[in-house]
Design an enzyme around this catalytic site. Sequence first.
Site, PDB file in Angstrom:
ATOM      1  N   HIS A 486       0.637  -0.949   0.016  1.00 19.85           N
ATOM      2  CA  HIS A 486      -0.143   0.127  -0.033  1.00 19.85           C
ATOM      3  C   HIS A 486       0.941   1.203   0.069  1.00 19.85           C
ATOM      4  O   HIS A 486       2.305   1.250   0.303  1.00 19.85           O
ATOM      5  CB  HIS A 486      -0.932  -0.154   1.139  1.00 19.85           C
ATOM      6  CG  HIS A 486      -0.485   0.109   2.502  1.00 19.85           C
ATOM      7  ND1 HIS A 486       0.040   1.310   3.262  1.00 19.85           N
ATOM      8  CD2 HIS A 486       0.189  -0.913   3.321  1.00 19.85           C
ATOM      9  CE1 HIS A 486       0.699   0.899   4.355  1.00 19.85           C
ATOM     10  NE2 HIS A 486       0.577  -0.265   4.636  1.00 19.85           N
ATOM     11  N   CYS A 505       2.358  -5.057   7.145  1.00 17.51           N
ATOM     12  CA  CYS A 505       2.441  -4.660   5.604  1.00 17.51           C
ATOM     13  C   CYS A 505       3.244  -4.024   5.051  1.00 17.51           C
ATOM     14  O   CYS A 505       4.296  -3.686   5.829  1.00 17.51           O
ATOM     15  CB  CYS A 505       0.953  -3.592   5.583  1.00 17.51           C
ATOM     16  SG  CYS A 505      -0.532  -4.634   5.837  1.00 17.51           S
TER      17      CYS A 505
END
Length: 596
Positions: A486, A505
């Site tokens: 992301h 992440c």
Amino acid sequence: MLKVSLESCPVPESFLMQRSKHLRIHLIILVGALMAGLVVPHLWPQDKSAHASEVGFLSDFMNIIEASGGGEVKSASLLNETGIAAALKKGRLGKLRFYDAPGMRAFYEARGYEPLWLTSSTRIKSDVDDVIKLMQESWKHGLNPENYHVNELWKLYESDPKMTRFDLELTLSDAVIRYGRDLTGMRIDPGRIKQKSRYWQQPALGVDILHYIAKTRNGKRALKRLTPSGELYRALQEELEDLVKTPDGDVQKVRLYRGALRPGNSHRAVRDVRLRLGFDPVAAEQDEYLYDDALYEAVLQFQKSHGLYPDGIIGPQTVQIMNMTRQDKINQIIANLERMRWVEQKKPKKYVLVNVPSARLWAVENGRTRLEMPVIVGTKKRETISFRTEITGIRFNPNWTVPPTIKREDYLPKLQEDPHYLTRRGIEMVSGYGRKAQTIDPETIDWNEISWEEMKGIRMIQAPGRSNPLGRMRIIMPNPYNIYLHDTNNKKLFSRANRTLSSGCIRVSEPEKLIMFLMKGQQSWDEEAMEAVFATGRLQELSVPDPVPVYILYQTVWLDERGDVVFGPDVYGRDRKLIQILKSKNSIHIPAAENI
């Protein structure tokens, strides 16, 4: 007169002198029954030091039949079948238990028990010694030659083939199965390293390995083709061999107990850094505690050559790499060779690869790197897990649902101090889904008494916007770890040397370029169309028509732009854990330099 003794049970002379085909076949059937343990089991030799195993013992009968004029092709074929089948049925040969007896049995049954390594009842194929030599050098893959019966195979190879042909045949087949399996997939329990087997290449089946060798008609060539063929794998093998040949000298340890050294600082560790980087010992004594310009240039070069951010700051990561010994490097290479064999060798046409220790991403198409960028990965406490999945879509202007770990470990303590902590950050609390979804007033909850089960029922959601930690996009890539690529609203972190900063992440530094790579070739899609979607500020999802594989790997050794081997940081200690497991299984062997 021709006689043979089975301890105290002689075979009658009249029986041996009969030349009729009928009686010869009966003799072979009798031997087969003996081998299968169906009759007279007490006749087997009990001397464990004797070289005659069950199969070697059968070789004596072949010699007797041939001497009595009964060495016909059909009889030899039947004897092959009887000897090999009996050992495979037992699943062992003397003290050797076959690793994959069913696979070996299926292979030999399919070829009518024709030997793989013999050209006749007494002649060994010309490539057998090459195969044994290949397994003897398996340490160059980080493997242990002892696991492939190398010493026993040399003894059998150099013995009289009339006495040991079946022993050699089956021992070698078992060895190449073990070797082939170790070359083609995971050789440890994935659960011990918190991995799932479905993401990684599993070892080839024993029957397939033997069939492949038979089809190739050259054992050495077949086994070499099972080896990873990439440039990095070959470079690590060469580096391993060089390290093993290099004397194990003393490494000047750098001790930096806390903080970091910057140019202009004075510290007693400066002298050790100079010595470690090859400065003349006399020169190292001059201004020995001052971090001067000459040392700064040397530190920059050291950092560049070891995949560290070249800022000249001597911090924990730089010190860790400086203090690596020869054995540390050997272990690191072995761990990386091991993991490289877990990844499928035939890569797809287009894929994305993230290497966690170097905190970098590569987008590859047709074997060429189209895109490379720094990324941010998980902290030591919240590691980025290694796995393989596929990118199926892109979420523009995403909202952010707080992951369970952050909810429990980060936000709950804050809410216990201040119930409106998340409200001020633009994070809404919601219970239920769809039409039944309701916004929760944080004042109505006793955050000091709430159970984890109750916490799991509360979703914490941040709307799209500048304060959203996912930035302007999130890559959709299904996996059970809730890990994805992301954007981020904090770009300045990409310039840091240590980028193990996320909660698991992976934050990408150039999300727009990654999107264009994923959507390349799609009609009506270009940078203008992408910016138009961003400009709406609304959550939108776009499917990637052809899912793109993504590999999240843990490689602590890699090649720089010049093709030199770089020893990077073992950020999560996974190399150390893997080496411990392999050593506990006796799966590593480093020969003495003089034996290479």
